[in-house]
Design an enzyme around this catalytic site. Sequence first.
Site, short mmCIF file in Angstrom:
data_model
loop_
_atom_site.label_atom_id
_atom_site.label_comp_id
_atom_site.label_asym_id
_atom_site.label_seq_id
_atom_site.Cartn_x
_atom_site.Cartn_y
_atom_site.Cartn_z
N ASP A 112 0.85 -1.19 0.00
CA ASP A 112 0.00 0.00 0.00
C ASP A 112 0.89 1.24 0.00
O ASP A 112 1.90 1.31 0.70
CB ASP A 112 -0.92 0.00 1.24
N ILE A 113 0.51 2.23 -0.78
CA ILE A 113 1.32 3.44 -0.93
C ILE A 113 1.31 4.30 0.34
O ILE A 113 2.22 5.10 0.55
CB ILE A 113 0.84 4.25 -2.16
N ASN A 124 -12.98 -3.41 1.91
CA ASN A 124 -14.01 -2.38 1.92
C ASN A 124 -14.84 -2.46 0.63
O ASN A 124 -14.32 -2.82 -0.42
CB ASN A 124 -13.36 -1.00 2.02
N GLU A 166 -12.25 3.38 -1.50
CA GLU A 166 -11.73 4.48 -2.33
C GLU A 166 -11.45 4.04 -3.76
O GLU A 166 -11.68 4.80 -4.69
CB GLU A 166 -10.43 5.02 -1.72
N VAL A 167 -10.91 2.84 -3.91
CA VAL A 167 -10.52 2.37 -5.24
C VAL A 167 -11.49 1.26 -5.66
O VAL A 167 -11.58 0.22 -5.00
CB VAL A 167 -9.07 1.84 -5.25
N HIS A 191 -9.90 -5.23 -3.58
CA HIS A 191 -8.59 -5.42 -2.94
C HIS A 191 -8.83 -5.83 -1.49
O HIS A 191 -9.70 -5.30 -0.82
CB HIS A 191 -7.72 -4.16 -3.00
N HIS A 206 -6.94 -5.78 2.03
CA HIS A 206 -5.80 -5.24 2.77
C HIS A 206 -5.30 -6.33 3.72
O HIS A 206 -6.10 -6.92 4.46
CB HIS A 206 -6.21 -4.06 3.65
P1 AMP Z 1 -9.84 1.41 0.10
O1 AMP Z 1 -10.26 2.56 0.96
O2 AMP Z 1 -10.13 0.08 0.75
O3 AMP Z 1 -10.37 1.51 -1.31
O4 AMP Z 1 -8.26 1.48 0.04
C1 AMP Z 1 -7.54 1.94 -1.06
C2 AMP Z 1 -6.07 1.83 -0.69
O5 AMP Z 1 -5.31 1.97 -1.87
C3 AMP Z 1 -5.59 2.88 0.30
O6 AMP Z 1 -5.06 2.24 1.46
C4 AMP Z 1 -4.50 3.63 -0.49
O7 AMP Z 1 -3.41 4.02 0.31
C5 AMP Z 1 -4.10 2.59 -1.52
N1 AMP Z 1 -3.54 3.12 -2.77
C6 AMP Z 1 -4.01 4.13 -3.53
N2 AMP Z 1 -3.23 4.32 -4.61
C7 AMP Z 1 -2.24 3.39 -4.53
C8 AMP Z 1 -1.13 3.05 -5.34
N3 AMP Z 1 -0.85 3.72 -6.48
N4 AMP Z 1 -0.31 2.05 -4.95
C9 AMP Z 1 -0.57 1.37 -3.81
N5 AMP Z 1 -1.61 1.63 -3.00
C10 AMP Z 1 -2.43 2.63 -3.35
#
Ligand code: AMP
Length: 127
Positions: free
Chosen positions: A35-36, A97, A105-106, A110, A112
């Site tokens: 994770d970034i 999530n 968010e994405v 995924h 975690h």
């Molecule tokens: P979520 O809220 O479960 O969608 O989590 C999205 C996660 O993606 C967050 O923990 C971010 O820090 C992570 N994230 C966003 N962009 C990147 C990226 N380019 N590389 C790795 N992790 C990322």
Amino acid sequence: MTYAYDDQNIFAKILRGEIPCAKVYESDHALAFSDIAPKAPHHVLVIPKGPYVCYDHFARAASDAEILDYTRAIGAVCLQLGVTPEDGGDGYRLIANAGRDGVQEVPHLHVHILAGRNIGPMVVMRP
Ligand code: AMP
């Protein structure tokens, strides 16, 4: 219910090699990377390579081969990180999530994997 998968999401771009990631593990149907913005000493995201928005989408629409491979990938990453309790590790937390209330968010599935410290209470209640 049909999920609209946005192929411009950041994890789709990682899968296409358009942006880099810190790869931890890869298999036929899964990719794991750091994770970034890590929330723990180990914070790895495991994603399927297919276009699935969230866990229930994947669970209903993915093939048996994808589900098997993705599940095994999560196990392999836990083993690689040395966090598996069965192997003397100190444990971990998996989080997936989904959607607005899940604060996703994405919009690409995924999981975690958080480990390397006590991750704390499962959910912090907000008013
Ligand atoms: P979520 O809220 O479960 O969608 O989590 C999205 C996660 O993606 C967050 O923990 C971010 O820090 C992570 N994230 C966003 N962009 C990147 C990226 N380019 N590389 C790795 N992790 C990322």
